[in-house]
Design a protein around this motif. Structure first.
Motif, mmCIF file in Angstrom:
data_model
loop_
_atom_site.group_PDB
_atom_site.id
_atom_site.type_symbol
_atom_site.label_atom_id
_atom_site.label_comp_id
_atom_site.label_asym_id
_atom_site.label_seq_id
_atom_site.Cartn_x
_atom_site.Cartn_y
_atom_site.Cartn_z
ATOM 1 N N GLN A 1 -0.592 -13.709 19.495
ATOM 2 C CA GLN A 1 -1.098 -14.676 18.511
ATOM 3 C C GLN A 1 -2.314 -14.121 17.773
ATOM 4 O OE1 GLN A 1 0.134 -17.689 17.690
ATOM 5 N NE2 GLN A 1 -1.544 -18.348 16.397
ATOM 6 N N MET A 2 -3.263 -13.581 18.521
ATOM 7 C CA MET A 2 -4.498 -13.089 17.909
ATOM 8 C C MET A 2 -4.249 -11.860 17.040
ATOM 9 S SD MET A 2 -6.677 -15.285 18.846
ATOM 10 C CE MET A 2 -8.042 -14.502 18.042
ATOM 11 N N ILE A 3 -3.463 -10.906 17.551
ATOM 12 C CA ILE A 3 -3.258 -9.642 16.846
ATOM 13 C C ILE A 3 -2.352 -9.814 15.636
ATOM 14 C CG2 ILE A 3 -2.300 -7.304 17.080
ATOM 15 C CD1 ILE A 3 -3.239 -7.463 20.069
ATOM 16 N N VAL A 4 -1.410 -10.726 15.711
ATOM 17 C CA VAL A 4 -0.439 -10.886 14.623
ATOM 18 C C VAL A 4 -0.887 -11.904 13.581
ATOM 19 C CG1 VAL A 4 1.891 -11.704 14.088
ATOM 20 C CG2 VAL A 4 1.521 -10.170 16.000
ATOM 21 N N LYS A 5 -1.480 -12.991 14.010
ATOM 22 C CA LYS A 5 -1.756 -14.076 13.067
ATOM 23 C C LYS A 5 -3.225 -14.206 12.683
ATOM 24 C CE LYS A 5 2.299 -16.700 14.207
ATOM 25 N NZ LYS A 5 2.880 -17.888 14.740
ATOM 26 N N GLU A 6 -4.079 -14.328 13.656
ATOM 27 C CA GLU A 6 -5.463 -14.682 13.345
ATOM 28 C C GLU A 6 -6.301 -13.518 12.816
ATOM 29 O OE1 GLU A 6 -7.349 -17.365 16.034
ATOM 30 O OE2 GLU A 6 -5.423 -18.186 16.676
ATOM 31 N N LEU A 7 -6.294 -12.401 13.510
ATOM 32 C CA LEU A 7 -7.153 -11.285 13.105
ATOM 33 C C LEU A 7 -6.756 -10.650 11.775
ATOM 34 C CD1 LEU A 7 -7.801 -9.733 16.611
ATOM 35 C CD2 LEU A 7 -9.402 -11.031 15.192
ATOM 36 N N PRO A 8 -5.453 -10.419 11.507
ATOM 37 C CA PRO A 8 -5.106 -9.836 10.196
ATOM 38 C C PRO A 8 -5.568 -10.694 9.023
ATOM 39 C CG PRO A 8 -3.265 -9.605 11.680
ATOM 40 C CD PRO A 8 -4.280 -10.483 12.374
ATOM 41 N N GLN A 9 -5.448 -11.986 9.173
ATOM 42 C CA GLN A 9 -5.874 -12.884 8.093
ATOM 43 C C GLN A 9 -7.394 -12.899 7.964
ATOM 44 O OE1 GLN A 9 -4.527 -16.902 8.575
ATOM 45 N NE2 GLN A 9 -5.233 -17.510 6.560
ATOM 46 N N LYS A 10 -8.067 -12.973 9.087
ATOM 47 C CA LYS A 10 -9.527 -13.070 9.084
ATOM 48 C C LYS A 10 -10.204 -11.814 8.525
ATOM 49 C CE LYS A 10 -13.306 -14.144 12.265
ATOM 50 N NZ LYS A 10 -13.637 -14.463 13.666
ATOM 51 N N HIS A 11 -9.621 -10.637 8.798
ATOM 52 C CA HIS A 11 -10.266 -9.372 8.413
ATOM 53 C C HIS A 11 -9.481 -8.585 7.359
ATOM 54 C CE1 HIS A 11 -13.196 -9.911 11.599
ATOM 55 N NE2 HIS A 11 -12.195 -10.174 12.425
ATOM 56 N N ASN A 12 -8.491 -9.214 6.752
ATOM 57 C CA ASN A 12 -7.692 -8.570 5.708
ATOM 58 C C ASN A 12 -7.107 -7.230 6.187
ATOM 59 O OD1 ASN A 12 -6.524 -8.582 3.175
ATOM 60 N ND2 ASN A 12 -8.213 -7.450 2.245
ATOM 61 N N PRO B 1 1.944 -9.340 9.531
ATOM 62 C CA PRO B 1 1.978 -9.500 8.075
ATOM 63 C C PRO B 1 1.670 -8.205 7.324
ATOM 64 C CG PRO B 1 -0.119 -10.252 8.903
ATOM 65 C CD PRO B 1 0.700 -9.843 10.108
ATOM 66 N N CYS B 2 1.562 -7.091 8.056
ATOM 67 C CA CYS B 2 1.189 -5.823 7.438
ATOM 68 C C CYS B 2 1.943 -4.685 8.122
ATOM 69 C CB CYS B 2 -0.321 -5.617 7.565
ATOM 70 S SG CYS B 2 -0.895 -5.577 9.276
ATOM 71 N N ASP B 3 1.638 -3.467 7.718
ATOM 72 C CA ASP B 3 2.249 -2.308 8.351
ATOM 73 C C ASP B 3 1.816 -2.221 9.812
ATOM 74 O OD1 ASP B 3 3.363 -1.676 5.925
ATOM 75 O OD2 ASP B 3 2.067 0.048 5.537
ATOM 76 N N VAL B 4 2.713 -1.668 10.642
ATOM 77 C CA VAL B 4 2.443 -1.507 12.063
ATOM 78 C C VAL B 4 2.819 -0.083 12.467
ATOM 79 C CG1 VAL B 4 3.028 -2.277 14.408
ATOM 80 C CG2 VAL B 4 2.902 -3.943 12.544
ATOM 81 N N LEU B 5 1.950 0.538 13.236
ATOM 82 C CA LEU B 5 2.227 1.857 13.791
ATOM 83 C C LEU B 5 2.192 1.714 15.309
ATOM 84 C CD1 LEU B 5 2.646 4.918 13.526
ATOM 85 C CD2 LEU B 5 0.153 5.139 13.330
ATOM 86 N N VAL B 6 3.338 1.952 15.952
ATOM 87 C CA VAL B 6 3.439 1.843 17.403
ATOM 88 C C VAL B 6 3.473 3.245 17.981
ATOM 89 C CG1 VAL B 6 4.813 0.984 19.334
ATOM 90 C CG2 VAL B 6 4.701 -0.327 17.217
ATOM 91 N N ILE B 7 2.571 3.501 18.913
ATOM 92 C CA ILE B 7 2.416 4.828 19.504
ATOM 93 C C ILE B 7 3.110 4.846 20.868
ATOM 94 C CG2 ILE B 7 0.770 6.590 20.243
ATOM 95 C CD1 ILE B 7 0.717 5.825 17.200
#
Length: 147
Positions: free
Chosen positions: A96-107, A138-144
């Protein structure tokens, strides 16, 4: 067309995979001159809520460990040449935090995370944070991967 990232979020949890993701995040931040690096650790309160009711010091210790971990990551990023670093400790569901809240809050325009390599049954029972990020970010994702 040149694609640059300005706000990079890397999710860390103390695992080897998170360490690899962090190292890649440093590289990406350096390659994207002027990028901000957000190092985030989400304390999944569901995982220790039952124990906390018996011992209040557990929550305090978890926060102290998270702060120490983020400070070490910050120092490594500074030494590598990343100039703008933000440490974030959040509480709740990591997905929830990584996908929804933080991307919106910090662009955020790029999320970098490690993959734990859990099997199908474990993913079904626990849910994979990296899978949730890839599916709903909501943005690009890089999975290592740790190969």
């Amino acid at each position: 067309m040149t694609l640059t990232y300005k706000n990079i979020l890397v999710a860390v949890d103390g695992s080897n995979e998170a360490e690899l993701a962090f190292q890649r995040a440093i590289q990406v931040a350096i390659n994207n001159k002027g990028a901000k690096l957000y190092i985030v650790h989400v304390i999944d309160t569901r995982s220790f809520a039952m124990y906390e009711s018996y011992d209040r010091s557990i929550a305090k210790r978890v926060v102290e460990l998270a702060e120490d971990m983020l400070s070490k990551f910050e120092n490594n990023a500074l030494q590598a040449g990343v100039s703008e670093i933000h440490k974030i400790i959040e509480y709740g569901s990591p997905k929830q935090m990584i996908v929804k809240e933080l991307p919106q809050k910090h662009n955020i325009d790029l999320i970098i995370c490690g993959i734990s390599g859990m099997g199908g049954v474990e993913r079904f029972l626990l849910g994979s944070v990296s899978e949730g990020i890839v599916r709903y970010a909501p943005c690009d994702v890089l999975v290592i991967r740790n190969m």
